[in-house]
Design a protein around this motif. Structure first.
Motif, short mmCIF file in Angstrom:
data_model
loop_
_atom_site.label_atom_id
_atom_site.label_comp_id
_atom_site.label_asym_id
_atom_site.label_seq_id
_atom_site.Cartn_x
_atom_site.Cartn_y
_atom_site.Cartn_z
N PRO A 81 6.79 3.78 -0.53
CA PRO A 81 6.77 5.25 -0.46
C PRO A 81 6.03 5.93 -1.60
O PRO A 81 5.64 7.09 -1.46
CB PRO A 81 8.26 5.62 -0.48
N THR A 82 5.81 5.25 -2.72
CA THR A 82 5.18 5.89 -3.87
C THR A 82 4.19 4.94 -4.53
O THR A 82 4.25 3.71 -4.33
CB THR A 82 6.22 6.32 -4.93
N ILE A 83 3.29 5.50 -5.34
CA ILE A 83 2.35 4.68 -6.12
C ILE A 83 3.10 3.79 -7.11
O ILE A 83 2.83 2.59 -7.19
CB ILE A 83 1.32 5.58 -6.83
N PHE A 112 0.84 -1.19 0.00
CA PHE A 112 0.00 0.00 0.00
C PHE A 112 0.87 1.24 0.00
O PHE A 112 2.06 1.20 0.36
CB PHE A 112 -0.94 0.01 1.21
N LEU A 113 0.29 2.37 -0.42
CA LEU A 113 0.99 3.65 -0.41
C LEU A 113 1.17 4.09 1.03
O LEU A 113 0.20 4.39 1.73
CB LEU A 113 0.21 4.70 -1.21
N GLY A 114 2.40 4.10 1.50
CA GLY A 114 2.70 4.43 2.89
C GLY A 114 3.29 5.82 3.04
O GLY A 114 3.15 6.64 2.13
N HIS A 129 3.82 22.53 1.00
CA HIS A 129 4.83 21.55 0.60
C HIS A 129 4.12 20.23 0.26
O HIS A 129 3.35 19.71 1.08
CB HIS A 129 5.85 21.31 1.72
N TYR A 130 4.39 19.70 -0.93
CA TYR A 130 3.73 18.46 -1.36
C TYR A 130 4.57 17.24 -0.98
O TYR A 130 5.80 17.24 -1.11
CB TYR A 130 3.51 18.48 -2.87
N THR A 131 3.89 16.21 -0.51
CA THR A 131 4.54 14.96 -0.12
C THR A 131 3.93 13.79 -0.89
O THR A 131 2.89 13.93 -1.55
CB THR A 131 4.37 14.71 1.40
N ASP A 132 4.57 12.62 -0.80
CA ASP A 132 4.10 11.45 -1.54
C ASP A 132 2.79 10.90 -0.99
O ASP A 132 2.05 10.20 -1.69
CB ASP A 132 5.15 10.35 -1.54
N SER A 133 2.51 11.16 0.29
CA SER A 133 1.26 10.71 0.90
C SER A 133 0.98 11.58 2.11
O SER A 133 1.86 12.31 2.59
CB SER A 133 1.37 9.24 1.33
N THR A 134 -0.25 11.53 2.60
CA THR A 134 -0.59 12.30 3.81
C THR A 134 0.17 11.77 5.02
O THR A 134 0.61 12.53 5.88
CB THR A 134 -2.11 12.22 4.08
N SER A 135 0.36 10.45 5.08
CA SER A 135 1.05 9.88 6.23
C SER A 135 2.54 10.22 6.24
O SER A 135 3.14 10.35 7.30
CB SER A 135 0.85 8.37 6.29
N SER A 136 3.14 10.36 5.06
CA SER A 136 4.56 10.76 5.03
C SER A 136 4.72 12.18 5.55
O SER A 136 5.74 12.52 6.17
CB SER A 136 5.13 10.63 3.61
#
Length: 290
Positions: free
Chosen positions: A30-32, A5-7, A126-133
């Motif tokens: 870490p990524t899709i 899953f996208l973590g 700031h954009y990140t790879d996911s909300t959780s990151s």
């Protein structure tokens, strides 16, 4: 079953994975693209990735990798409600209005645009790879005068405080996730079945899109979605992603495929699969209108 899953942990994708495959071994990526490549490399049996949000529309990165990079069948779908919260380090609870930076996934930022403009107009995004990151980064860097937009699972996982809850601009916020696997079946079934097709049109056929839609219409096949995406071969070159509310059968959808190919269209079946709705989602038990 190993489910990628996208973590990192605490993401909406993890919540979706646990809602549909609760007893599996859940592995964050870490990524899709990393999730999808894990299926190709047989590091996981299934990957679950976001494909569409009710507010911001399609997740183009997922669609582009499905079409242009990997041939992995869609074997399932799950839709969950999305609730975005503003998270800060516990030391900044009383001064959150003075934060300088907001971190989150681009879709989450877009979903909370009005809140950010009204409450934190001077903050840098700031954009990140996911909300959780974003939440994980805040936990690991408490000196940052910053906030993250993420869910309650991330707040709990990383010891952050929710200073504002439900900050998304629209209440009916849901995200659709697809399960990708080279296995043909999933250990769950649901009443709703769907088939997703990719269709390319002949370049010199006038009225081709009308003919494509007619092939579904006269067979009384309902389309829940039709979307164009660039072929990446030049301006004006597009393909169409079409969701049909019908499982793959021996007559109707093969008939559509044969008719479209006779018109000179290219047709690729991306998957035929069950659509899972967790019991606690409003989409599963809608409130009657008064």
């Amino acid at each position: 079953m190993r489910v990628g899953f996208l973590g990192p942990e605490g993401s909406f994708t993890e919540a979706a994975a646990k809602s549909v495959l609760p007893t599996s071994n859940h592995i964050p990526f870490p990524t899709i693209p990393g999730c999808m490549e894990a299926v190709v490399d047989e590091k996981v049996d299934v990957a679950i990735v976001p494909v569409e949000n009710a507010i911001e529309g399609s997740v183009n990165l997922t669609l582009d990798y499905l079409i242009h990079k990997h041939t992995i069948p869609i074997v399932g779908e799950v839709t969950i409600p999305i609730k975005q919260h503003l998270l800060v380090h516990p030391d900044r609870v009383s001064s959150w209005r003075q934060i300088h930076d907001v971190y989150s996934h681009p879709q989450a930022i877009a979903q909370c645009h009005e809140f950010i403009m009204n409450e934190l107009p001077d903050a840098t995004i700031h954009y990140t790879d996911s909300t959780s990151s974003a939440a994980k980064d805040l936990k690991e860097n408490p000196e940052k005068n910053a906030a993250a937009i993420a869910n309650s699972l991330a707040a709990e996982k990383y010891g952050l405080t929710k200073v504002k809850e439900d900050i998304h601009d629209y209440d009916n916020n849901h995200t659709r996730f697809v399960l990708l696997s080279h296995s043909k079946t999933m250990p769950f079934q649901d009443e709703k079945q769907k088939t997703t097709l990719m269709v390319t049109l002949p370049s010199d056929y006038s009225g081709a899109l009308h003919q494509v839609l007619s092939a579904f219409a006269w067979r009384k096949l309902n389309l829940s979605k039709i979307e164009s995406r660039p072929m990446k071969t030049g301006i004006g070159n597009y393909f169409f992603i079409i969701d049909v509310e019908q499982e793959m059968d021996d007559v109707l959808i093969p008939g559509v495929q044969a008719e479209l190919e006779a018109l000179g269209c290219g047709v690729r079946v991306l998957g035929s699969y069950p659509c899972f709705l967790p019991e606690n989602t409003p989409l599963k038990n809608p409130v009657p209108s008064k």
